[in-house]
Design a protein around this motif. Structure first.
Motif, PDB file in Angstrom:
ATOM      1  N   CYS A   1       0.845  -1.190   0.000  1.00 44.00           N
ATOM      2  CA  CYS A   1       0.000   0.000   0.000  1.00 44.00           C
ATOM      3  C   CYS A   1       0.885   1.246   0.000  1.00 44.00           C
ATOM      4  N   ALA A   2       0.483   2.294  -0.728  1.00 42.51           N
ATOM      5  CA  ALA A   2       1.238   3.543  -0.802  1.00 42.51           C
ATOM      6  C   ALA A   2       0.863   4.471   0.351  1.00 42.51           C
ATOM      7  N   TYR A   3       1.877   5.142   0.909  1.00 39.85           N
ATOM      8  CA  TYR A   3       1.672   6.092   1.999  1.00 39.85           C
ATOM      9  C   TYR A   3       2.513   7.337   1.740  1.00 39.85           C
ATOM     10  N   LEU A   4       2.210   8.369   2.503  1.00 40.91           N
ATOM     11  CA  LEU A   4       2.968   9.613   2.444  1.00 40.91           C
ATOM     12  C   LEU A   4       3.622   9.848   3.802  1.00 40.91           C
ATOM     13  N   ALA A   5       4.942  10.011   3.794  1.00 42.56           N
ATOM     14  CA  ALA A   5       5.680  10.288   5.029  1.00 42.56           C
ATOM     15  C   ALA A   5       6.076  11.749   5.086  1.00 42.56           C
ATOM     16  N   GLU A   6       6.086  12.290   6.292  1.00 41.48           N
ATOM     17  CA  GLU A   6       6.522  13.664   6.515  1.00 41.48           C
ATOM     18  C   GLU A   6       7.975  13.672   6.994  1.00 41.48           C
ATOM     19  N   PRO A   7       8.678  14.800   6.838  1.00 43.70           N
ATOM     20  CA  PRO A   7      10.066  14.866   7.292  1.00 43.70           C
ATOM     21  C   PRO A   7      10.195  14.480   8.770  1.00 43.70           C
ATOM     22  N   GLY A   8      11.174  13.640   9.057  1.00 40.25           N
ATOM     23  CA  GLY A   8      11.435  13.218  10.427  1.00 40.25           C
ATOM     24  C   GLY A   8      10.728  11.935  10.842  1.00 40.25           C
ATOM     25  N   GLN A   9       9.779  11.476  10.069  1.00 35.44           N
ATOM     26  CA  GLN A   9       9.079  10.258  10.451  1.00 35.44           C
ATOM     27  C   GLN A   9       9.964   9.038  10.239  1.00 35.44           C
ATOM     28  N   VAL A  10       9.741   8.020  11.081  1.00 38.63           N
ATOM     29  CA  VAL A  10      10.569   6.811  11.073  1.00 38.63           C
ATOM     30  C   VAL A  10       9.738   5.611  10.632  1.00 38.63           C
ATOM     31  N   LEU A  11      10.249   4.894   9.648  1.00 40.99           N
ATOM     32  CA  LEU A  11       9.628   3.671   9.169  1.00 40.99           C
ATOM     33  C   LEU A  11      10.401   2.490   9.736  1.00 40.99           C
ATOM     34  N   GLU A  12       9.685   1.561  10.356  1.00 37.24           N
ATOM     35  CA  GLU A  12      10.315   0.381  10.953  1.00 37.24           C
ATOM     36  C   GLU A  12       9.697  -0.881  10.377  1.00 37.24           C
ATOM     37  N   LEU A  13      10.540  -1.837  10.025  1.00 39.56           N
ATOM     38  CA  LEU A  13      10.090  -3.152   9.577  1.00 39.56           C
ATOM     39  C   LEU A  13      10.551  -4.185  10.591  1.00 39.56           C
ATOM     40  N   LYS A  14       9.605  -4.981  11.070  1.00 41.88           N
ATOM     41  CA  LYS A  14       9.912  -6.022  12.042  1.00 41.88           C
ATOM     42  C   LYS A  14      10.014  -7.371  11.342  1.00 41.88           C
ATOM     43  N   GLN A  15      10.353  -8.407  12.099  1.00 38.98           N
ATOM     44  CA  GLN A  15      10.522  -9.736  11.521  1.00 38.98           C
ATOM     45  C   GLN A  15       9.208 -10.234  10.925  1.00 38.98           C
ATOM     46  N   PRO A  16       9.189 -10.570   9.634  1.00 40.39           N
ATOM     47  CA  PRO A  16       7.947 -11.066   9.034  1.00 40.39           C
ATOM     48  C   PRO A  16       7.552 -12.416   9.642  1.00 40.39           C
ATOM     49  N   PRO A  17       6.251 -12.648   9.792  1.00 36.42           N
ATOM     50  CA  PRO A  17       5.808 -13.945  10.307  1.00 36.42           C
ATOM     51  C   PRO A  17       6.052 -15.073   9.320  1.00 36.42           C
ATOM     52  N   ARG A  18       6.210 -14.729   8.036  1.00 33.74           N
ATOM     53  CA  ARG A  18       6.505 -15.730   7.017  1.00 33.74           C
ATOM     54  C   ARG A  18       7.217 -15.040   5.852  1.00 33.74           C
ATOM     55  N   LEU A  19       7.715 -15.820   4.927  1.00 35.13           N
ATOM     56  CA  LEU A  19       8.461 -15.305   3.775  1.00 35.13           C
ATOM     57  C   LEU A  19       9.750 -14.621   4.223  1.00 35.13           C
ATOM     58  N   ALA A  20      10.514 -14.112   3.251  1.00 35.67           N
ATOM     59  CA  ALA A  20      11.894 -13.776   3.574  1.00 35.67           C
ATOM     60  C   ALA A  20      12.298 -12.325   3.371  1.00 35.67           C
ATOM     61  N   ARG A  21      11.806 -11.647   2.335  1.00 35.73           N
ATOM     62  CA  ARG A  21      12.361 -10.341   1.996  1.00 35.73           C
ATOM     63  C   ARG A  21      11.267  -9.292   1.817  1.00 35.73           C
TER      64      ARG A  21
END
Length: 219
Positions: free
Chosen positions: A90-110
């Motif tokens: 899904c596409a989103y809009l981030a503002e300056p200074g915002q932090v995007l975090e990705l955690k360990q996926p429950p399945r699949l690899a990348r």
């Protein structure tokens, strides 16, 4: 610019690769999941071959330094923006200074992070992909590390994002009638014998008769 806040080994910048140079010993490189890269780029309005961040070790986080569109595709890395959970694909809009975090996926690899305007890194032999073995392309030929800052294409400047909230159905769901499902965790893969097959003599037959596992030592 985007700043890498946290990253593990083997997270790199990849596009669809640099085919056509195997005769001089240069591998194609490129994303392991080119469909995820293509879809992510489409969601944020890029050319489908724009470079994206390929994340295969988690957690991973980055800070946006400008207002920018982004999308997370591939494995469900449980994306969060400033702590708020987001949808993958899904596409989103981030503002300056915002932090995007990705955690360990429950399945699949990348997982893949695509940003509007693409990543502004040099093109080497027709591609922006990282070649870790060759030590070139992408982020100076090496994995991403904490503190790295990656430039974003000039056309990332936006005042309104028409695609904000635009999403796609995950390919594994949308194409479940086309591709075979895993049986007891084993996925059938179509393969063809190539020119090197006969060099393995009798050992080559083991490839077709055994169950194989992708490990952390795979290349």
């Amino acid at each position: 610019m985007i700043e890498i806040i946290e990253s593990g080994p083997f997270n790199t910048l990849q596009d669809l690769g640099r085919p056509g140079y195997r005769d001089i010993g240069v591998s194609a490189s490129g994303a392991m999941d080119p469909l995820a890269v293509r879809i992510g780029n489409i969601l944020v309005g890029n050319d489908e071959n724009a470079a994206a961040i390929e994340v295969q070790t988690f957690p991973f986080s980055l800070r946006f330094e400008r207002r920018i569109a982004f999308a997370v595709t591939g494995a469900d890395g449980n994306p969060h923006l400033d702590g708020s959970e987001l949808l993958a694909w899904c596409a989103y809009l981030a503002e300056p200074g915002q932090v995007l975090e990705l955690k360990q996926p429950p399945r699949l690899a990348r997982s893949y992070i695509s940003v509007g305007g693409g990543l502004d890194i040099p093109v080497v032999m027709g591609s922006r992909s990282t070649s870790l073995r060759g030590g070139f392309g992408g982020n100076a030929g090496r994995p991403l590390a904490t503190g790295d800052r990656i430039a974003v294409g000039k056309d990332a400047e936006i005042t309104m994002l028409p695609t904000s909230g635009l999403a796609v159905v995950e390919p594994s769901v949308a194409l479940r009638d086309v591709f075979p499902a895993a049986v007891d965790g084993t996925l059938p893969i179509r393969a063809l014998p190539a020119g090197e097959h006969d060099l393995f003599a009798g050992d080559g037959e083991a490839f077709w008769s055994q169950t194989w596992r992708i490990s952390s030592r795979s290349d």
